[in-house]
Design a protein around this motif. Structure first.
Motif, PDB file in Angstrom:
ATOM      1  N   GLU A   1       0.835  -1.202   0.000  1.00 41.21           N
ATOM      2  CA  GLU A   1       0.000   0.000   0.000  1.00 41.21           C
ATOM      3  C   GLU A   1       0.868   1.249   0.000  1.00 41.21           C
ATOM      4  O   GLU A   1       0.536   2.252  -0.637  1.00 41.21           O
ATOM      5  N   GLY A   2       1.981   1.180   0.734  1.00 40.83           N
ATOM      6  CA  GLY A   2       2.879   2.334   0.808  1.00 40.83           C
ATOM      7  C   GLY A   2       3.474   2.687  -0.539  1.00 40.83           C
ATOM      8  O   GLY A   2       3.477   3.860  -0.950  1.00 40.83           O
ATOM      9  N   LEU A   3       3.988   1.684  -1.264  1.00 45.47           N
ATOM     10  CA  LEU A   3       4.587   1.961  -2.567  1.00 45.47           C
ATOM     11  C   LEU A   3       3.525   2.391  -3.574  1.00 45.47           C
ATOM     12  O   LEU A   3       3.773   3.252  -4.422  1.00 45.47           O
ATOM     13  N   ASP A   4       2.333   1.817  -3.480  1.00 40.69           N
ATOM     14  CA  ASP A   4       1.246   2.228  -4.359  1.00 40.69           C
ATOM     15  C   ASP A   4       0.909   3.699  -4.143  1.00 40.69           C
ATOM     16  O   ASP A   4       0.652   4.442  -5.095  1.00 40.69           O
ATOM     17  N   ALA A   5       0.951   4.132  -2.879  1.00 38.45           N
ATOM     18  CA  ALA A   5       0.698   5.544  -2.573  1.00 38.45           C
ATOM     19  C   ALA A   5       1.808   6.439  -3.119  1.00 38.45           C
ATOM     20  O   ALA A   5       1.544   7.534  -3.629  1.00 38.45           O
ATOM     21  N   VAL A   6       3.055   5.973  -3.027  1.00 33.59           N
ATOM     22  CA  VAL A   6       4.195   6.757  -3.519  1.00 33.59           C
ATOM     23  C   VAL A   6       4.114   6.911  -5.035  1.00 33.59           C
ATOM     24  O   VAL A   6       4.159   8.026  -5.576  1.00 33.59           O
ATOM     25  N   TRP A   7       3.990   5.808  -5.746  1.00 30.26           N
ATOM     26  CA  TRP A   7       4.004   5.854  -7.211  1.00 30.26           C
ATOM     27  C   TRP A   7       2.702   6.408  -7.782  1.00 30.26           C
ATOM     28  O   TRP A   7       2.682   6.896  -8.908  1.00 30.26           O
ATOM     29  N   GLY A   8       1.627   6.340  -7.022  1.00 33.88           N
ATOM     30  CA  GLY A   8       0.346   6.855  -7.502  1.00 33.88           C
ATOM     31  C   GLY A   8       0.051   8.259  -7.022  1.00 33.88           C
ATOM     32  O   GLY A   8      -1.082   8.734  -7.126  1.00 33.88           O
ATOM     33  N   PHE A   9       1.066   8.969  -6.526  1.00 31.03           N
ATOM     34  CA  PHE A   9       0.893  10.297  -5.955  1.00 31.03           C
ATOM     35  C   PHE A   9       0.203  11.254  -6.923  1.00 31.03           C
ATOM     36  O   PHE A   9       0.592  11.378  -8.078  1.00 31.03           O
ATOM     37  N   GLN A  10      -0.839  11.917  -6.413  1.00 34.54           N
ATOM     38  CA  GLN A  10      -1.518  12.991  -7.132  1.00 34.54           C
ATOM     39  C   GLN A  10      -1.283  14.282  -6.354  1.00 34.54           C
ATOM     40  O   GLN A  10      -1.609  14.361  -5.171  1.00 34.54           O
ATOM     41  N   PRO A  11      -0.700  15.291  -6.996  1.00 32.01           N
ATOM     42  CA  PRO A  11      -0.205  16.459  -6.258  1.00 32.01           C
ATOM     43  C   PRO A  11      -1.258  17.203  -5.457  1.00 32.01           C
ATOM     44  O   PRO A  11      -2.257  17.680  -5.989  1.00 32.01           O
ATOM     45  N   SER A  12      -1.036  17.250  -4.165  1.00 30.05           N
ATOM     46  CA  SER A  12      -1.787  18.104  -3.246  1.00 30.05           C
ATOM     47  C   SER A  12      -1.009  18.119  -1.943  1.00 30.05           C
ATOM     48  O   SER A  12      -0.239  17.189  -1.649  1.00 30.05           O
ATOM     49  N   LEU A  13      -1.203  19.163  -1.161  1.00 26.84           N
ATOM     50  CA  LEU A  13      -0.490  19.244   0.110  1.00 26.84           C
ATOM     51  C   LEU A  13      -0.912  18.135   1.075  1.00 26.84           C
ATOM     52  O   LEU A  13      -0.045  17.503   1.698  1.00 26.84           O
TER      53      LEU A  13
ATOM     54  N   VAL B   1       6.997   0.853   2.767  1.00 26.84           N
ATOM     55  CA  VAL B   1       7.103   0.986   1.316  1.00 26.84           C
ATOM     56  C   VAL B   1       7.691  -0.267   0.685  1.00 26.84           C
ATOM     57  O   VAL B   1       7.114  -0.854  -0.233  1.00 26.84           O
ATOM     58  N   ILE B   2       8.850  -0.679   1.174  1.00 26.38           N
ATOM     59  CA  ILE B   2       9.529  -1.875   0.664  1.00 26.38           C
ATOM     60  C   ILE B   2       9.642  -2.876   1.812  1.00 26.38           C
ATOM     61  O   ILE B   2      10.208  -2.555   2.863  1.00 26.38           O
ATOM     62  N   PRO B   3       9.140  -4.089   1.659  1.00 31.13           N
ATOM     63  CA  PRO B   3       9.134  -5.041   2.773  1.00 31.13           C
ATOM     64  C   PRO B   3      10.541  -5.482   3.170  1.00 31.13           C
ATOM     65  O   PRO B   3      11.429  -5.637   2.324  1.00 31.13           O
ATOM     66  N   LEU B   4      10.715  -5.687   4.475  1.00 27.68           N
ATOM     67  CA  LEU B   4      11.980  -6.187   5.003  1.00 27.68           C
ATOM     68  C   LEU B   4      12.361  -7.507   4.342  1.00 27.68           C
ATOM     69  O   LEU B   4      13.550  -7.816   4.188  1.00 27.68           O
TER      70      LEU B   4
END
Length: 279
Positions: free
Chosen positions: A145-157, A234-237
């Motif tokens: 979910e973390g990496l999906d949020a990073v790569w799927g970022f839509q610009p807003s504060l 973001v990236i699993p251990l």
């Protein structure tokens, strides 16, 4: 070899520029000694300076520290029509080393930069002396979910503020001021467009495209230091545990109470471990 030149913009994220196959490539070059190249991650608005500014001065006490803005990121030029992918990024990195006359370097790869480091060491092993991988991509894993949020970022504060909490264990690091700075960086002309083109949905395909064949990873003979935050969202251990199994001359240090930004949350320990390892 193209002669680099130094910027005078006053922006600390912009340092020196060198031509790499027609691409004006921004990079930092500090200190003297054996060369160490730092490869940043793939967060929105990331630059080499944003990623590594807290550790460059200490590492530069004993090494020549070189930190480029990887193609498509930061203040490296955005060429029209480029197809982003591991092959393209590896070719740009190789050309960058050639442009600076660097025949053999130590590599420090963070997350996405870890996959790039693995790509270089498995295709041109003679160019790499030692290897440091931190929260690295490059082995198979399911999209988090973390990496999906990073790569799927839509610009807003609010979205940038949320991402800072994804990156860190200590959420006091992700201040509103930092969120504003990173949002400004992520929304410079052309930056978000390039970023969106790199990791389109379904994003599992991007992970798979940056996965290095395990048989090639097993052939790595360079001493390798693996670093990972236990609480990385973001990236699993498990990625670093798998790399520890695959790379025979490797060691792993896991940081408790630490997220994806090891070099920021554990800057002192990170710097000490890397300096000792490179020595």
């Amino acid at each position: 070899m193209t002669t680099p030149h130094t910027a005078t913009s006053g922006n600390p994220e912009i340092a020196r520029t060198v031509d790499v196959a027609g691409i004006a490539t921004n990079y930092h070059d500090v200190g003297e000694g054996p060369p160490v190249v730092l490869l940043h991650g793939s967060g929105p608005g990331v630059t080499a300076w944003a990623n590594w500014r807290g550790v460059i001065p200490q590492l530069a006490e004993h090494h020549r520290v070189i930190a480029p803005d990887i193609l498509g990121f930061g203040y490296t030029a955005l060429p029209a029509g480029v197809r982003y992918g591991l092959e393209t990024w590896t070719a740009h990195l190789t050309g960058f080393l050639d442009a600076l006359g660097l025949e053999r370097v130590a590599l420090v790869g963070n997350s996405f930069g870890g996959a790039l480091a693995l790509s270089l060491v498995t295709t041109l092993p003679e160019r790499v002396d030692r290897l440091v991988l931190m929260g690295s991509v490059g082995v198979p894993f399911e999209l988090t979910e973390g990496l999906d949020a990073v790569w799927g970022f839509q610009p807003s504060l609010p979205e940038m503020r949320r991402l800072l909490d994804v990156f860190t264990y200590d959420h006091t690091i992700g201040t509103d001021d930092l969120a504003r700075l990173r949002l400004e960086a992520a929304t410079r002309p052309g930056v978000q467009e390039a970023f969106s083109a790199m990791f389109p949905s379904p994003r599992q395909r991007s992970i798979d495209a940056m996965t290095i064949d395990e048989a090639r990873i097993r052939e790595i003979g360079q001493d390798t230091l693996l670093l990972h935050g236990r609480d990385d969202q973001v990236i699993p251990l498990a990625n670093s545990l798998r790399l520890l199994e695959l790379i025979v001359p490797s060691q792993l240090h896991v940081f408790g109470r630490c997220g994806h930004w090891v070099q920021i949350e554990k800057a002192t320990e990170f710097t000490r471990l890397v300096r000792d390892f490179l020595a």
